[in-house]
Design an enzyme around this catalytic site. Structure first.
Site, mmCIF file in Angstrom:
data_model
loop_
_atom_site.group_PDB
_atom_site.id
_atom_site.type_symbol
_atom_site.label_atom_id
_atom_site.label_comp_id
_atom_site.label_asym_id
_atom_site.label_seq_id
_atom_site.Cartn_x
_atom_site.Cartn_y
_atom_site.Cartn_z
ATOM 1 C CE LYS A 113 -23.380 5.911 -6.856
ATOM 2 N NZ LYS A 113 -23.447 6.966 -5.421
HETATM 3 P P1 NAD Z 1 -15.049 5.568 0.309
HETATM 4 O O1 NAD Z 1 -13.939 4.459 -0.123
HETATM 5 O O2 NAD Z 1 -13.290 6.565 0.712
HETATM 6 O O3 NAD Z 1 -14.377 4.995 2.389
HETATM 7 C C1 NAD Z 1 -15.798 3.350 2.036
HETATM 8 C C2 NAD Z 1 -15.151 3.882 3.891
HETATM 9 O O4 NAD Z 1 -16.233 2.531 4.034
HETATM 10 C C3 NAD Z 1 -13.976 3.035 4.037
HETATM 11 O O5 NAD Z 1 -13.995 3.838 5.138
HETATM 12 C C4 NAD Z 1 -14.677 1.387 4.298
HETATM 13 O O6 NAD Z 1 -13.344 0.309 4.839
HETATM 14 C C5 NAD Z 1 -16.093 1.696 4.992
HETATM 15 N N1 NAD Z 1 -16.296 0.231 4.961
HETATM 16 C C6 NAD Z 1 -16.575 -0.583 3.883
HETATM 17 N N2 NAD Z 1 -16.971 -2.162 3.876
HETATM 18 C C7 NAD Z 1 -17.778 -1.937 5.856
HETATM 19 C C8 NAD Z 1 -17.971 -2.746 6.649
HETATM 20 N N3 NAD Z 1 -18.564 -3.529 6.242
HETATM 21 N N4 NAD Z 1 -17.715 -2.114 7.816
HETATM 22 C C9 NAD Z 1 -17.532 -0.441 7.555
HETATM 23 N N5 NAD Z 1 -16.803 0.214 7.371
HETATM 24 C C10 NAD Z 1 -16.707 -0.113 6.352
HETATM 25 O O7 NAD Z 1 -16.044 6.153 0.205
HETATM 26 P P2 NAD Z 1 -16.869 6.963 0.366
HETATM 27 O O8 NAD Z 1 -16.680 7.917 -0.774
HETATM 28 O O9 NAD Z 1 -16.134 7.522 1.440
HETATM 29 O O10 NAD Z 1 -17.946 6.951 0.905
HETATM 30 C C11 NAD Z 1 -18.850 5.909 2.201
HETATM 31 C C12 NAD Z 1 -19.895 6.030 1.513
HETATM 32 O O11 NAD Z 1 -20.614 7.754 1.243
HETATM 33 C C13 NAD Z 1 -20.739 5.535 0.121
HETATM 34 O O12 NAD Z 1 -22.209 5.375 0.676
HETATM 35 C C14 NAD Z 1 -20.779 6.203 -0.764
HETATM 36 O O13 NAD Z 1 -21.906 5.937 -1.788
HETATM 37 C C15 NAD Z 1 -21.094 7.640 -0.548
HETATM 38 N N6 NAD Z 1 -20.788 8.910 -0.960
HETATM 39 C C16 NAD Z 1 -19.844 9.423 -1.155
HETATM 40 C C17 NAD Z 1 -19.945 10.585 -1.647
HETATM 41 C C18 NAD Z 1 -18.962 11.504 -2.278
HETATM 42 O O14 NAD Z 1 -18.376 12.020 -2.662
HETATM 43 N N7 NAD Z 1 -17.366 10.245 -2.222
HETATM 44 C C19 NAD Z 1 -20.879 11.362 -1.887
HETATM 45 C C20 NAD Z 1 -22.091 11.080 -1.883
HETATM 46 C C21 NAD Z 1 -22.414 8.881 -1.208
#
Ligand code: NAD
Length: 423
Positions: A113
């Site tokens: 990561k």
């Molecule tokens: P993103 O940046 O597209 O979205 C993140 C979201 O979280 C946004 O809506 C933001 O407003 C919200 N957020 C941030 N801080 C916050 C808070 N304090 N309270 C409430 N909401 C809050 O990111 P993503 O890619 O959707 O990733 C989200 C999660 O999923 C992360 O934990 C990431 O590690 C995990 N994840 C992502 C992927 C991927 O393919 N993108 C894969 C596996 C896991």
């Protein structure tokens, strides 16, 4: 000084949470427990200075990281996060969860990561590009299509991956599409990748709901984090007849008992940057999100959101961990006692890395699959992996999280033992 002395995990911090999860699985590892200590030590961590010239002519420095937790089963694989709270400790935990996740779905990868401590919303597009390129150059000594393959995570996307791919290619003298996944389609990206993590959350959620006799038709779903993962999962649940009754992101918390119209909400979030201000909903206090009536809760934002106190108040029957590390260990115990089923991050959100694997394979063969093929293969892999985990949980009477760790750690440590210690 050892790497571990640079971090000071607490019980509920990401690395502390991960260590506690490893301790819980150790009794189920049999003779492989001899190697368990290797799971508690990242193989390699790189900390880099990322200096860039800002648009106003001044120079800013950002701290960047790339951690390779385990390379026993194959190249490192895991996303890159841009966020003001990124730390070495957080990236260590996220890299370790990638090792577990990749092994849980049996992808031929280790776990890695990366991240930069930055608020990307304060940078112009040009500044973001310069920062991405300098970071890529700095970590270029340990990434590569056969070494370690980054992907998008919080606040990074296909454009960021295109800059990373281009920078790596410029530095090595050959276009290397396989160095990152989550790229734009015409640069070797895969159909279905953008929504793959959300699709995986839906697929594992659909299977879990079926097992506990919860019909998706009419099910009430609450989603925290309405970004890439949360919004894609929400769309699929709505297509299956469920309704999204609450959404929370960094900008606020909204409730709509009749169910949100996502065809209007998603463009609103894209245009304004958050859910706040959406007309067809009631805005409530952020903390109220945790006791809203719902059947399914999808945390899809950041780590450490479900604390023991919040776990006591949840109304959902099923928690689908779209985010990485959203539940702290003490909350896991509360949820288990209350009979609330948790599909853990390390299987629930594995859809993204699974389609990343498809992308990497397609890049190597320069032969690209249709979206239907990708979605079908994703469904099959996720359902098969979840079934194996469920069997392990039933066999040992353990939670799905401990069962996922058991399946994954057995695979990682078997590889570790078979490879042996060098020299
Ligand atoms: P993103 O940046 O597209 O979205 C993140 C979201 O979280 C946004 O809506 C933001 O407003 C919200 N957020 C941030 N801080 C916050 C808070 N304090 N309270 C409430 N909401 C809050 O990111 P993503 O890619 O959707 O990733 C989200 C999660 O999923 C992360 O934990 C990431 O590690 C995990 N994840 C992502 C992927 C991927 O393919 N993108 C894969 C596996 C896991």
């Amino acid at each position: 000084m050892s790497l571990l002395s640079y971090v000071h995990p607490t019980t509920d911090s990401p690395w502390g949470t991960y260590l506690s999860q490893v301790d819980r699985v150790t009794p189920y590892l049999g003779p492989l427990a001899r190697w368990a200590e290797s799971l508690k030590r990242p193989k390699r961590a790189l900390v880099v200075d990322v200096p860039i010239e800002l648009d106003d002519g001044t120079v800013a420095h950002f701290e960047g990281y790339r951690v390779q937790h385990s390379l026993s089963r194959g190249p490192g694989k895991g996303g890159v996060r841009y966020h003001p709270d990124v730390t070495l400790e957080e990236v260590m935990a996220l890299s370790a969860w990638m090792s577990i996740k990749n092994a849980a779905v049996n992808l031929p990868y280790g776990g890695a990561k990366g991240g930069i401590r930055v608020d990307p919303k304060r940078l112009s597009v040009k500044e973001l590009e310069r920062m991405t390129r300098r970071y890529t150059s700095e970590i270029g000594i340990i990434i590569g299509p056969q070494q370690d393959i980054p992907a998008p995570d919080v606040n990074t996307n296909a454009q960021v991956m295109a800059w990373m791919m281009d920078t790596y290619s410029m530095n090595t003298g050959a276009t290397a599409t396989g160095v990152v996944t989550g790229k734009p389609i015409h640069l070797g990206g895969s159909l279905g990748r953008v929504k793959a993590t959300g699709r995986g959350v839906f697929v594992t959620g659909r299977e879990a709901a079926r097992r506990i006799g919860l019909p998706l038709e009419g099910a009430r779903v609450a989603v925290q984090g309405f970004g890439n993962v949360g919004s894609a999962a929400a769309e699929l649940f709505v297509q299956a007849g469920a309704k999204i009754v609450a959404v929370q992101d960094h900008s606020g918390t909204l409730v709509n008992g009749r169910g949100f119209d996502l065809a209007v909400l998603i463009p609103h979030v894209r245009e304004t940057g958050g859910v706040a201000g959406f007309a067809e909903a009631e805005a409530v206090d952020d903390e109220a999100f945790w006791d809203l009536p719902c059947d399914i809760l999808i945390p899809a934002a950041l780590e450490g959101q479900i604390t023991a106190a919040r776990a006591q108040r949840l109304q959902a029957r099923l928690v689908l961990e779209g985010a990485n590390g959203p539940t702290v260990p003490s909350a896991d115990d509360v949820l288990a006692e209350r009979g609330i089923l948790v599909v853990p991050d390390v299987i629930c959100n594995a859809g993204g890395v699974t389609v990343s694997y498809f992308e990497w394979v397609q890049d190597f063969s320069s032969f690209f699959w249709t979206e239907d093929e990708i979605n079908l293969r994703l469904d099959k892999i996720m359902v098969g992996a979840l079934r194996r985990i469920w069997d392990t949980a039933d066999q040992h009477h353990i939670t799905l999280r401990t069962a996922t760790f058991a399946v994954a750690c057995e695979r990682i440590l078997t590889a570790r033992a078979e490879r042996g210690l060098y020299p």
